[in-house]
Design a protein around this motif. Structure first.
Motif, PDB file in Angstrom:
ATOM      1  N   GLN C 145      10.551  -6.411  11.880  1.00 42.98           N
ATOM      2  CA  GLN C 145      11.685  -5.657  11.248  1.00 42.98           C
ATOM      3  C   GLN C 145      13.105  -5.934  12.020  1.00 42.98           C
ATOM      4  OE1 GLN C 145      11.206  -3.997   8.460  1.00 42.98           O
ATOM      5  NE2 GLN C 145       9.379  -5.277   8.615  1.00 42.98           N
ATOM      6  N   HIS C 146      13.406  -6.055  13.187  1.00 48.37           N
ATOM      7  CA  HIS C 146      14.400  -6.273  13.758  1.00 48.37           C
ATOM      8  C   HIS C 146      14.541  -7.723  14.503  1.00 48.37           C
ATOM      9  CE1 HIS C 146      15.144  -2.263  12.827  1.00 48.37           C
ATOM     10  NE2 HIS C 146      14.039  -1.728  13.266  1.00 48.37           N
ATOM     11  N   MET C 147      13.944  -8.570  14.147  1.00 42.16           N
ATOM     12  CA  MET C 147      13.921  -9.945  14.717  1.00 42.16           C
ATOM     13  C   MET C 147      15.362 -10.663  14.532  1.00 42.16           C
ATOM     14  SD  MET C 147      10.765 -11.994  14.890  1.00 42.16           S
ATOM     15  CE  MET C 147      10.598 -13.356  13.467  1.00 42.16           C
ATOM     16  N   PRO C 148      16.077 -10.918  15.319  1.00 38.94           N
ATOM     17  CA  PRO C 148      17.264 -11.764  15.111  1.00 38.94           C
ATOM     18  C   PRO C 148      16.978 -12.969  14.542  1.00 38.94           C
ATOM     19  CG  PRO C 148      17.015 -11.786  17.486  1.00 38.94           C
ATOM     20  CD  PRO C 148      15.825 -10.793  16.832  1.00 38.94           C
ATOM     21  N   LYS C 149      18.021 -13.737  13.843  1.00 37.64           N
ATOM     22  CA  LYS C 149      17.824 -15.179  13.395  1.00 37.64           C
ATOM     23  C   LYS C 149      16.483 -15.093  12.378  1.00 37.64           C
ATOM     24  CE  LYS C 149      20.608 -17.808  14.063  1.00 37.64           C
ATOM     25  NZ  LYS C 149      21.590 -17.986  13.314  1.00 37.64           N
ATOM     26  N   TYR C 150      16.187 -14.491  11.656  1.00 39.72           N
ATOM     27  CA  TYR C 150      15.217 -14.199  10.956  1.00 39.72           C
ATOM     28  C   TYR C 150      15.370 -13.960   9.394  1.00 39.72           C
ATOM     29  CZ  TYR C 150      10.311 -13.017   9.287  1.00 39.72           C
ATOM     30  OH  TYR C 150       9.071 -13.089   8.544  1.00 39.72           O
ATOM     31  N   LYS C 151      15.159 -14.752   8.484  1.00 42.28           N
ATOM     32  CA  LYS C 151      15.094 -14.390   7.033  1.00 42.28           C
ATOM     33  C   LYS C 151      13.778 -14.185   6.347  1.00 42.28           C
ATOM     34  CE  LYS C 151      19.796 -14.545   7.159  1.00 42.28           C
ATOM     35  NZ  LYS C 151      20.159 -14.821   8.331  1.00 42.28           N
ATOM     36  N   ASP C 152      13.707 -13.557   5.502  1.00 41.84           N
ATOM     37  CA  ASP C 152      12.333 -13.136   4.939  1.00 41.84           C
ATOM     38  C   ASP C 152      12.580 -12.834   3.459  1.00 41.84           C
ATOM     39  OD1 ASP C 152       9.836 -12.550   4.390  1.00 41.84           O
ATOM     40  OD2 ASP C 152       9.526 -11.202   6.139  1.00 41.84           O
ATOM     41  N   TYR C 153      12.138 -13.930   2.499  1.00 41.87           N
ATOM     42  CA  TYR C 153      12.593 -13.748   1.048  1.00 41.87           C
ATOM     43  C   TYR C 153      11.070 -13.819   0.130  1.00 41.87           C
ATOM     44  CZ  TYR C 153      17.438 -14.835   2.103  1.00 41.87           C
ATOM     45  OH  TYR C 153      18.425 -14.648   2.670  1.00 41.87           O
ATOM     46  N   LEU C 154      11.222 -12.954  -0.971  1.00 37.52           N
ATOM     47  CA  LEU C 154       9.966 -13.009  -1.942  1.00 37.52           C
ATOM     48  C   LEU C 154      10.449 -13.547  -3.001  1.00 37.52           C
ATOM     49  CD1 LEU C 154       7.216 -12.000  -2.922  1.00 37.52           C
ATOM     50  CD2 LEU C 154       8.195  -9.941  -3.424  1.00 37.52           C
ATOM     51  N   CYS C 155       9.701 -14.584  -3.609  1.00 42.63           N
ATOM     52  CA  CYS C 155      10.272 -15.188  -4.950  1.00 42.63           C
ATOM     53  C   CYS C 155       8.755 -15.383  -5.723  1.00 42.63           C
ATOM     54  CB  CYS C 155      10.449 -16.878  -4.656  1.00 42.63           C
ATOM     55  SG  CYS C 155      12.004 -16.799  -3.736  1.00 42.63           S
TER      56      CYS C 155
END
Lengths: 298, 298, 298
Positions: C145-155
């Motif tokens: 939840q608070h990880m730096p340098k992390y992106k998380d996308y749903l498609c």
């Protein structure tokens, strides 16, 4: 011991030399897909899929294939390691056409490991395989024959094109199949559309193996409700435990078999079906049909 | 060293700075699919697939793409890690359209590991890629160049729509391709339908690697008879030995490459083919055709 | 925290007993696919896909589904382990039809591990699911939840059939969908065709997770340019690191979710798209469209 719901096992006799002798008769059949809709199909020994052949590792088998069709045929033992002249792809391989009214004895040793294989005609496959000439062949695992709390089911996937029924029409009758630019409109598990598909019966606490096979045009993603399964076998061969992944949908492409396994720990009536929306209808009509069955807790 | 049966390798010159310089010419070609049925296709340097580009890790390459088509084009180096301006998807990326009569020099270092990649046009792909603008790109593995008892084959899968031939019609001639609501009716391996496909020649005891690639509409499940194979590479990247599974059918989806490997230990003439029944016909005619080849023991 | 580009998250209230209470309204919507082409679709809370439901392991949730459609409906929580009466497949399961003007409260504990799941209508799926009644359900991973340098996308991937537009025609207007022998001619990511798809924004050095889901007819192979990715999740469940393989194209079959992860180390504007050529057009017109988005480095 594998059960093919709705389809019989093929009996055999043991010859004096130890050979297991089976007889398959390729023939025209009238087959009910669902609720009064019959097709003029081709099958083996009266059914499509044909009866399931069950063997053990190192068996020596002889399978007599009698051709009562109006055209020549052959059988390919899909996934089995057999000699070239027993592989059933004439005239490319040195394996014969079986002319109408004739037979051929395929004989070979079972070299494959326990797992899920198939047999099917390999002459004019776009006609003969779509007409129904296929069945399951199981190399049984001696270690699971008497395992308690264990269920083991084989489910063969097929699709059918009835040209004379416009989308949505479910008029009862006996229909010819279409092979020219076919638009598949009926989808079956072990030869039946839902609601005629046979439920997979399980008990709480069972380990349940389900084996899928497919040889036709579409690749069917089979989705189970209420449970997650491990993928334990591919094209007959076991997948080592450290390489098994967990899924709830398994894509069964044409030519593939996949074995999945789950723990029956969530009682109910649970759908197990192709997830392509048109494949869970009967000819596009409203309501549930097609390539859809349930897992039923007793 | 990878061989693409029926398709030449693309020659190159080494420039004084060490760059490997290749030239691809995108052009209209007349191409025989099978037995007197020719299509007006688009290819590179006279063939479809175009010639196979073979490079090594850390090579610096310059590939001049000359456009002799009537429309603008580009090339995407499918699976390769290249800079954005060399990736070939104009106008979305900062990579140019190549206008008719013009050329562009794509240049980059090979950063990928040894494996199977592809190149293809990336302008109006539903026309240009279906017209034949694609080829193979192999990053060779230095460790297998002189390996004895080793065969290594590349097989690119394509499908074609000839609108002027009704199902079953195999009249010889030169035909236009159809791109509006195409119904694919010819299916090729390295540009040819069976029986024009080139057999994969092996010797008893060989380790045989076969690499498949596909960029078009259908996902093709390639089935090998008489052998079981290991899946050793995916989209160019090697699969570690402890993660390889055994199959006899590999689904090659659009955009994928898969490498498989088997031991040649069962002599004969063995089919290796797409398992979708219509894809092993030529235009739906009876008999074997389409995306079908054989593995032949010498 | 997962972001669904272009689609809102579904808000909730926490009841005094700790239950997270959500409300989904199934309703007719007018939805823009691309550049002035609107469809009369069915969605949830004004969009298709519906808003993304985000929960945590062990949450107890109640999801009120209000039916403002002209027909009865239900929701299946695809991939979630729920009790049989909450699974949403009437009349086969003991789970109710929701009649027009009525609602049903689905309530269950989240037993699944963090991962990617879906919800969709399970009544007359060939109509309701193709009309747009689906959405994403994410079980969030507390550790990211608070990880730096992390992106998380749903498609979420969808396809649409507008019968009134001949191939190549992009006339602006509001169109009905076709459900009888549909030929899909528009292809979307999170409800939009390119160029209306929302780019995935990343920064150099980010670890980027992308989650795909699909419930309709075609199996879509999603291809990323400029990067290789690891396959890290299947149908919600994590794939252990020692079993992850590297690819640049992931086949997302109907009923599946797949999670992939890559390191953003190659700046640019990079396509991420279905590789089936017709699926990256809008109604077969020239130019890039359809199931195509870009990964954009800021």
């Amino acid at each position: 011991m594998v059960i093919t719901p709705g389809i019989r096992d093929l009996p055999y006799v043991i010859q004096t030399n130890g050979t297991k002798f089976f007889t398959l008769i390729a023939e025209e059949i009238t087959w009910e897909l669902v609720n009064g809709i019959f097709i003029k199909a081709w099958g083996y020994n009266g059914s499509t899929p044909g009866p399931t052949i069950r063997v053990y590792p190192d068996d020596y088998v002889c399978i007599r294939v009698i051709n009562r069709l109006p055209v020549k045929t052959s059988i390919h033992w899909h996934g089995l390691i057999v000699p070239n002249n027993m592989d059933g792809v004439p005239p490319i391989e040195p394996s014969p056409f079986i002319e109408p009214g004739h037979y051929f004895d395929y004989h070979f040793t079972i070299h494959n490991p326990p797992g899920t294989y198939m047999y099917h005609a390999n002459v004019d496959v776009a006609v003969q395989d779509h007409a129904g000439l296929l069945g399951g062949l199981i190399v049984e695992d001696p270690s699971t024959q008497h395992m308690p709390k264990y269920k083991d089911y084989l489910c063969l996937l097929q699709e059918w094109a009835i040209g004379d029924l416009p989308q949505g029409d479910l008029t009862k009758g006996v229909y010819d199949l279409t092979f020219v630019k076919p638009e598949f409109n009926f989808f079956t598990i072990n030869g039946r559309c839902y609601p005629l598909t046979v439920p997979l019966l399980v008990e709480y606490g069972d380990t349940v193996k389900v084996r899928f096979g497919n040889i036709q045009m579409n690749h069917h993603p089979m989705h189970l409700h209420g449970h997650q399964f491990s993928i334990v076998g591919a094209d007959g061969f076991p997948i080592a435990e450290h390489m098994q992944i967990c899924k709830n949908t398994i894509l069964v492409a044409s030519g593939e078999t996949w074995d999945i396994s789950f723990l029956a720990d969530n009682p109910g009536i649970w759908p197990f079906h192709c997830h392509m929306p048109h494949h869970v209808t009967n000819n596009g009509a409203l309501g549930v049909g097609g390539m859809f069955m349930t897992v039923n807790y007793c």
